[in-house]
Design a protein around this motif. Structure first.
Motif, PDB file in Angstrom:
ATOM      1  N   SER A 106       0.466   6.357  -3.392  1.00 31.22           N
ATOM      2  CA  SER A 106      -0.188   5.324  -2.673  1.00 31.22           C
ATOM      3  C   SER A 106       0.308   5.288  -1.139  1.00 31.22           C
ATOM      4  O   SER A 106      -0.275   5.342  -0.333  1.00 31.22           O
ATOM      5  CB  SER A 106      -0.016   4.012  -3.220  1.00 31.22           C
ATOM      6  N   VAL A 146      -2.025  -3.312  -0.229  1.00 30.22           N
ATOM      7  CA  VAL A 146      -2.840  -2.969  -1.355  1.00 30.22           C
ATOM      8  C   VAL A 146      -4.023  -3.736  -1.643  1.00 30.22           C
ATOM      9  O   VAL A 146      -4.214  -5.012  -0.967  1.00 30.22           O
ATOM     10  CB  VAL A 146      -1.942  -3.349  -2.728  1.00 30.22           C
ATOM     11  N   ASP A 147      -5.016  -3.249  -2.431  1.00 26.07           N
ATOM     12  CA  ASP A 147      -6.453  -3.966  -2.498  1.00 26.07           C
ATOM     13  C   ASP A 147      -6.444  -4.588  -3.655  1.00 26.07           C
ATOM     14  O   ASP A 147      -6.419  -4.012  -4.793  1.00 26.07           O
ATOM     15  CB  ASP A 147      -7.541  -2.897  -2.154  1.00 26.07           C
ATOM     16  N   PRO A 148      -6.719  -5.944  -3.746  1.00 16.92           N
ATOM     17  CA  PRO A 148      -6.800  -6.639  -5.126  1.00 16.92           C
ATOM     18  C   PRO A 148      -7.976  -6.344  -5.828  1.00 16.92           C
ATOM     19  O   PRO A 148      -9.128  -6.564  -5.155  1.00 16.92           O
ATOM     20  CB  PRO A 148      -6.593  -8.043  -4.690  1.00 16.92           C
ATOM     21  N   VAL A 149      -7.977  -6.051  -7.086  1.00 20.43           N
ATOM     22  CA  VAL A 149      -9.199  -5.905  -8.027  1.00 20.43           C
ATOM     23  C   VAL A 149      -9.163  -6.607  -9.163  1.00 20.43           C
ATOM     24  O   VAL A 149      -7.967  -6.539  -9.893  1.00 20.43           O
ATOM     25  CB  VAL A 149      -9.225  -4.277  -8.446  1.00 20.43           C
ATOM     26  N   PHE A 179     -13.807  -5.768  -6.478  1.00 19.81           N
ATOM     27  CA  PHE A 179     -12.861  -6.070  -5.641  1.00 19.81           C
ATOM     28  C   PHE A 179     -12.779  -7.455  -5.213  1.00 19.81           C
ATOM     29  O   PHE A 179     -13.778  -8.102  -5.175  1.00 19.81           O
ATOM     30  CB  PHE A 179     -12.911  -5.166  -4.270  1.00 19.81           C
ATOM     31  N   TRP A 213      -2.594   0.609  -9.155  1.00 18.21           N
ATOM     32  CA  TRP A 213      -3.511   1.790  -9.220  1.00 18.21           C
ATOM     33  C   TRP A 213      -3.803   2.700  -8.077  1.00 18.21           C
ATOM     34  O   TRP A 213      -4.122   2.254  -7.166  1.00 18.21           O
ATOM     35  CB  TRP A 213      -4.906   1.465  -9.529  1.00 18.21           C
ATOM     36  N   SER A 217      -4.771   2.790  -3.412  1.00 20.34           N
ATOM     37  CA  SER A 217      -3.871   1.903  -3.164  1.00 20.34           C
ATOM     38  C   SER A 217      -4.424   0.402  -3.623  1.00 20.34           C
ATOM     39  O   SER A 217      -4.641  -0.615  -2.905  1.00 20.34           O
ATOM     40  CB  SER A 217      -3.252   1.765  -2.043  1.00 20.34           C
ATOM     41  N   SER A 218      -4.602   0.260  -4.917  1.00 21.09           N
ATOM     42  CA  SER A 218      -5.239  -1.135  -5.699  1.00 21.09           C
ATOM     43  C   SER A 218      -4.111  -1.782  -6.643  1.00 21.09           C
ATOM     44  O   SER A 218      -3.283  -1.063  -7.005  1.00 21.09           O
ATOM     45  CB  SER A 218      -6.587  -0.827  -6.780  1.00 21.09           C
ATOM     46  N   MET A 220      -4.675  -3.793  -9.762  1.00 20.17           N
ATOM     47  CA  MET A 220      -5.667  -4.173 -10.804  1.00 20.17           C
ATOM     48  C   MET A 220      -5.115  -5.582 -11.464  1.00 20.17           C
ATOM     49  O   MET A 220      -3.865  -5.669 -11.964  1.00 20.17           O
ATOM     50  CB  MET A 220      -5.796  -3.096 -11.927  1.00 20.17           C
TER      51      MET A 220
END
Length: 282
Positions: A106, A146-149, A179, A213, A217-218, A220
């Motif tokens: 990431s 980070v991208d929240p999913v 997302f 994840w 760069s998420s 989860m």
């Protein structure tokens, strides 16, 4: 408590207090015990046992990953990004090395995508041991995000909802996901995604577990929710199909039964953790 999702665990000491001390990081890099990740095709290389591969640090590895029982660990910035076959490594990756694999992948991917300042457009440079970039023109500082999913199981009575995307292998079903949007809570995101993709209204949204994840760069965020009806209106642009499955069908799929109703998600997906947790609540 649910089982720990893949990519989670203690990992190594990230030593955040050292990142802002260039002299200390340089001293660690020069240590005879300093090692650096071996990269292969833009992803951390694995040996035959699925362990991360290391070599003696050469002095040009700008990413300070942390301390492994006191020994410094670094990584270079790979010349290329991760390839389409990087995810295939997850089936080989040793569980104990998975958290560091995710962090390194990431972080390196973020640097490759953020070479220029988002404030003024000038080139930026690595700083804070690789955990940031700084613009030489305007002084803007930028840090990995980070991208929240949200990824969730909706239940109705004693069944749960799973869907399949067009990219899935034939027969595979998994949890629905999406997302989190700006100005939205996790609970609202769960309810919105389930309504958009499957046409159901839900209540009683509950958090279960989370998982890094690294594609790219998420985070989860695994949840469950209770559906108010089992009537589905499927968004065919998002999903090939969505169905309700019984406990017996989920049990058979997780057991790998040959004639099971669907193929379960792989062990490295948090959807698998959510399914295991749901069966454990029986």
């Amino acid at each position: 408590m649910p089982p720990d999702p893949f990519f989670t665990g203690r990992g190594i000491d990230r030593a955040d207090a050292l990142r802002g001390k260039p002299e200390a990081v340089a001293e660690l890099l020069a240590s005879p015990t300093a090692q650096a990740l071996v990269w292969n095709g833009g992803a951390p290389a694995l040996d035959e046992a699925g362990k991360l591969m290391w070599h003696q640090a050469q002095g040009d590895e700008p990413l300070f990953l942390g301390l492994d029982q006191g020994d410094p660990r670094f990584a270079a910035l790979p010349a290329v990004g991760p390839g389409p076959d990087t995810r295939a490594l997850l089936g080989l990756l040793d569980d104990a090395d998975a958290p560091l694999f995710a962090a390194a992948l990431s972080l390196s991917s973020w640097h490759q995508r953020h070479g220029f300042c988002s404030v003024c457009g000038s080139p930026s440079a690595v700083f804070r041991g690789g955990w940031g970039r700084k613009c030489g023109a305007c002084g803007g500082e930028h840090y990995p995000r980070v991208d929240p999913v949200v990824i969730m199981l909706a239940t109705f009575e004693d069944r749960l909802l799973l869907g399949r995307q067009p990219i899935y292998p034939p027969g595979r079903y998994s949890a629905l996901a999406g997302f989190v949007e700006p100005g939205e809570t996790l609970e609202a995101a769960v309810a919105r995604e389930l309504n958009e993709e499957a046409g159901i209204a839900v209540t009683d949204v509950r958090y279960i577990a989370s998982q890094p994840w690294p594609f790219p760069s998420s985070l989860m965020i695994g949840c469950t929710a209770r559906a108010l009806s089992d009537s589905l209106t499927i968004d065919r642009e998002e999903l090939d199909d969505a169905r309700w499955f019984t406990r017996a069908e989920v049990t058979a799929a997780l057991s790998g039964t040959r004639d099971s109703a669907f193929i379960a998600p792989p062990r490295f997906a948090i959807a698998r953790t959510l399914l295991d947790d749901w069966l454990g609540d029986a």
